[in-house]
Design a protein around this motif. Structure first.
Motif, PDB file in Angstrom:
ATOM      1  N   SER A 148       0.843  -1.197   0.000  1.00  6.97           N
ATOM      2  CA  SER A 148       0.000   0.000   0.000  1.00  6.97           C
ATOM      3  C   SER A 148       0.875   1.243   0.000  1.00  6.97           C
ATOM      4  N   GLY A 149       0.247   2.391   0.294  1.00  6.30           N
ATOM      5  CA  GLY A 149       1.016   3.630   0.336  1.00  6.30           C
ATOM      6  C   GLY A 149       1.919   3.698   1.561  1.00  6.30           C
ATOM      7  N   GLY A 150       1.598   2.925   2.583  1.00  9.68           N
ATOM      8  CA  GLY A 150       2.382   2.990   3.818  1.00  9.68           C
ATOM      9  C   GLY A 150       3.110   1.710   4.171  1.00  9.68           C
ATOM     10  N   PHE A 178       5.845   4.354  -6.255  1.00 12.58           N
ATOM     11  CA  PHE A 178       5.001   4.746  -7.395  1.00 12.58           C
ATOM     12  C   PHE A 178       4.712   6.251  -7.332  1.00 12.58           C
ATOM     13  N   ASP A 179       4.261   6.698  -6.147  1.00  8.95           N
ATOM     14  CA  ASP A 179       3.794   8.085  -6.012  1.00  8.95           C
ATOM     15  C   ASP A 179       4.929   9.098  -6.139  1.00  8.95           C
ATOM     16  N   LYS A 180       6.087   8.793  -5.522  1.00  8.96           N
ATOM     17  CA  LYS A 180       7.198   9.755  -5.564  1.00  8.96           C
ATOM     18  C   LYS A 180       7.794   9.848  -6.965  1.00  8.96           C
ATOM     19  N   VAL A 195       0.602   5.961 -13.326  1.00  8.21           N
ATOM     20  CA  VAL A 195       1.728   5.170 -13.841  1.00  8.21           C
ATOM     21  C   VAL A 195       1.170   3.890 -14.472  1.00  8.21           C
ATOM     22  N   ASP A 196       0.230   3.269 -13.780  1.00  7.93           N
ATOM     23  CA  ASP A 196      -0.398   2.036 -14.255  1.00  7.93           C
ATOM     24  C   ASP A 196      -0.991   2.250 -15.658  1.00  7.93           C
ATOM     25  N   ARG A 197      -1.747   3.340 -15.804  1.00  7.65           N
ATOM     26  CA  ARG A 197      -2.432   3.628 -17.071  1.00  7.65           C
ATOM     27  C   ARG A 197      -1.429   3.885 -18.199  1.00  7.65           C
TER      28      ARG A 197
END
Ligand code: KG4
Length: 348
Positions: A148-150, A178-180, A195-197
């Protein structure tokens, strides 16, 4: 006093408020009646969750979200058997909203409170039953890749409430990677789904990014983030349009690297424990590339793979309610002195 509705059904109201989603769900005897989720758009402008804004939004959302969950389930507040709420881990201000709401609801209706570990709930999302939907839950013991994100963990699940962490990230979580990296490419927050898309249109072998060498079953993603950042910085010196021109290839290559890192350790864990019943949970398990890679790996190693529905992968109260259902059956309740915890081990 434990309240009971007319038919002696066990009706659990679940409340989730650990991060930036306010969610409420009603589960009847293990079957889902409602699962309402209110996201928080306010964070988009900041490229990440702002804790103070998150708790304020939870305060605004919690009453209408619970009201909607009860109405959709066709259940009155006084019919609820027990109220389950996320106690941690998460953002303290956010958790306080859900915890305080649960106390108020419990005082008003007499329904006892059940405190829930958010990580355990992600794992137990596989046991949410839906009417008119086939139910094929994992059998104990199974391995769960919780991403997950954490968190990024490999967990051995011996029973509903008996879990052990085999390995976990020593720095960033997979979702953070992913997010960074998405943020560096100028994509909106949270970047994982973008990113997935984009990865679908790119070449996963276009670029090679470094993979960590970490012992045992642990993960590390901070090195990948740094190597991605430095690579882009160098390329931008040569061509200022580099990111725009190669965005899909960058996303595909980044995604492939993250998936490879995750699967290497999962395969190792399955081999060493001899467990072939494998599950995945957490927001990153919505990633289509990860889902595909898991299915292929499952065929190769003859795993029985369990992938949850999209709605149950990211933060939601249905997973809190189903965990509450199992704790209710074991008579595990908490009192008015319950305080939330920002950090919590999966065994607690
Ligand atoms: O479990 P979750 O909803 O909550 C937190 O841990 O906060 O996970 C959120 C994470 C974010 O990092 C988000 O970018 C990531 O899950 N995520 C994805 C996808 N959908 C959500 N990452 C990659 N691909 C996706 N499709």
């Amino acid at each position: 006093m434990i309240s009971m509705n007319k038919e002696n059904d066990i009706l659990i109201l679940g409340i989730e408020s650990s991060c930036d989603d306010t969610s409420a769900s009603v589960i009847k005897n293990g079957y889902l009646l409602s699962n309402i989720i209110a996201g928080q758009k306010v964070h988009e402008a900041y490229g990440g969750v702002v804790p103070e804004l998150a708790s304020r939004a939870h305060q605004q959302n919690i009453v209408p979200v619970v009201d909607q969950a009860l109405k959709q389930a066709g259940v009155l507040p006084e019919e609820i058997t027990a109220i389950a709420f996320t106690r941690g881990p998460g953002l303290l201000g956010s958790l306080l909203v859900g915890t305080s709401f649960a106390k108020g609801f419990s005082l008003a209706t007499g329904a006892p409170m059940i405190d829930i570990n958010h990580l355990q709930a992600h794992v137990l999302a596989h046991f949410i039953q839906e009417y008119n939907t086939p139910y094929d839950p994992p059998k104990f013991p199974f391995l769960c890749l919780l991403v997950s994100g954490g968190n990024s963990q490999i967990i051995v699940v011996k029973d509903y409430l008996d879990m052990e962490v085999l390995g976990q990230t020593i720095d960033d979580a997979a979702g953070e990677a992913f997010d960074k990296c998405a943020k560096v490419m100028g994509l909106p927050y949270p970047g994982g789904p973008f990113v997935d898309r984009l990865a679908k249109e790119g070449n996963p072998d276009a670029f090679k990014f470094s993979k960590p060498r970490i012992p045992n079953f642990d993960y590390s993603f901070s090195g990948l983030k740094t190597s991605f950042l430095y690579y882009l910085r160098d390329q931008l010196k040569e061509n200022e349009n580099f990111i725009e021109e190669r965005k899909a290839d960058l996303c595909a290559s980044l995604q492939k690297t993250i998936i490879d890192i995750l699967l290497d350790k999962l395969v190792k864990a399955a081999k060493e424990t001899g467990i072939r019943e494998i599950t995945v949970a957490g927001g990153v398990s919505a990633n289509s590339g990860l889902r595909e890679a898991l299915m292929q790996t499952a065929v190769k190693y003859r795993w029985k793979m369990h992938i949850p529905k999209f709605a149950f992968t990211t933060d939601n109260a249905a997973m809190i309610a189903i965990t509450g259902y199992f704790k209710y059956q074991k008579g595990e309740f908490t009192g008015m002195d319950a305080v939330p915890f920002a950090r919590m081990d999966i065994r607690v």
